[in-house]
Enzyme design. Structure first.
Site, short mmCIF file in Angstrom:
data_model
loop_
_atom_site.label_atom_id
_atom_site.label_comp_id
_atom_site.label_asym_id
_atom_site.label_seq_id
_atom_site.Cartn_x
_atom_site.Cartn_y
_atom_site.Cartn_z
N ASP A 37 -18.61 -22.52 51.57
CA ASP A 37 -18.28 -22.75 50.17
C ASP A 37 -19.26 -23.73 49.55
O ASP A 37 -19.81 -24.60 50.24
CB ASP A 37 -16.85 -23.30 50.06
N ASN A 90 -16.49 -13.04 49.85
CA ASN A 90 -15.44 -13.26 48.86
C ASN A 90 -15.88 -14.12 47.68
O ASN A 90 -15.28 -14.04 46.60
CB ASN A 90 -14.24 -13.92 49.56
N TYR A 156 -19.61 -8.88 34.94
CA TYR A 156 -18.62 -8.83 36.01
C TYR A 156 -18.28 -7.39 36.37
O TYR A 156 -18.19 -7.04 37.56
CB TYR A 156 -17.36 -9.57 35.55
N LYS A 160 -18.93 -5.93 40.16
CA LYS A 160 -17.82 -5.47 40.99
C LYS A 160 -17.87 -3.97 41.25
O LYS A 160 -17.46 -3.50 42.32
CB LYS A 160 -16.49 -5.88 40.37
N ILE A 189 -4.90 -12.58 39.78
CA ILE A 189 -4.40 -13.43 40.86
C ILE A 189 -4.08 -14.82 40.33
O ILE A 189 -4.83 -15.38 39.52
CB ILE A 189 -5.43 -13.53 42.00
N THR A 191 -4.55 -18.00 40.51
CA THR A 191 -5.45 -19.05 41.00
C THR A 191 -5.99 -19.84 39.82
O THR A 191 -5.90 -19.40 38.66
CB THR A 191 -6.64 -18.45 41.78
#
Length: 251
Positions: A37, A90, A156, A160, A189, A191
């Site tokens: 990360d 991810n 995006y 994707k 999601i 988050t």
């Protein structure tokens, strides 16, 4: 599901959100996980949390948009643990802008992280697996926006959609080496990436069949499954974890 003891798996973007929940589930099943990360402090904190529960995890700081850093990550993992069995590509970012305001810098910023990093992860992971003679597993994070367009998400959407096809193409070419490649396509999601606005969250939640945001652990459970022997017949697929969005979009 079968345990993952003896497996060494890298999770990029592993310090938060879907990545964090995947780290927790993989290590709970016995895997040794490298938490890769950009936020090194968060990665170290998560590694400590895992170890306090008896699991095995290490933190690794990386900018996944740089191919040489991804190669070094894979080499370090293999050298440190003596093997390398899988990677969850991810890490990702978003940058919402109307197309006519999406200058090349804004476009490439998302493409570099969300698309090119997946290529680096697939390429260097597969090369290492073949070198080691490991029949490993690669999982990539796509999105519902890899299949449908969204306003302000030209970059995006492009990234994707590419991840969906890269997962298929890599699965085809790597099958002879016993390497499986799949993807997951999350819906909305719950988050921090969604921000804190209750109105925005509610509007997104309404687009799911149950009218709720999806918890990151729900996506993590699918990713974890894909690394197990039970998923050995699943290959070249991108699995929606979207509460029906792509099949039965409400709005």
């Amino acid at each position: 599901m079968s345990d993952l003891t003896s497996k060494v798996i890298v999770v990029t973007g592993g310090a938060s959100g879907i990545g964090k929940e995947t780290v927790l589930q993989l290590t709970a099943k016995g895997a040794t996980v490298v938490i890769a990360d950009f936020n090194e402090d968060a990665a170290k904190q998560l590694a400590s949390e895992v170890e306090s529960k008896g699991g095995n995890a290490s933190a690794y700081k990386i900018d996944v948009s740089k191919g040489d850093e991804v190669k070094q990550l894979i080499d370090w993992t293999s050298d440190t643990f003596g093997t390398f069995n899988g990677i969850f590509n991810n890490a990702g970012i978003g940058l919402v802008k109307p197309l006519l305001e999406m200058d090349p810098e804004s476009y490439h910023k998302v493409i570099d992280v969300d698309q090119h990093s997946v290529y680096y992860g697939i390429y260097y992971a597969a090369k290492k697996m073949v070198e080691l003679g490991v029949q490993g597993t690669i999982v990539n994070t796509a999105s519902i926006y890899g299949s449908v367009a969204a306003t302000g998400s030209f970059n995006y959407n492009a990234a994707k959609a590419a991840v969906v096809m890269m997962s298929k193409s890599a699965a085809l070419e790597l099958a002879e080496h016993g390497i499986r490649v799949n993807g997951v396509a999350p819906g909305f999601i719950d988050t921090p990436i969604l921000g804190e606005s209750p109105e925005v969250k509610a509007a997104l939640a309404e687009q799911h069949m149950r009218g709720e945001l999806i918890k990151p652990e729900k996506v993590a459970s699918v990713v974890t499954f894909l690394f197990t022997e039970e998923a050995s017949a699943v290959n070249g697929q991108t699995i929606p974890v979207d509460d029906g969005f792509l099949s039965f979009k409400v709005k």
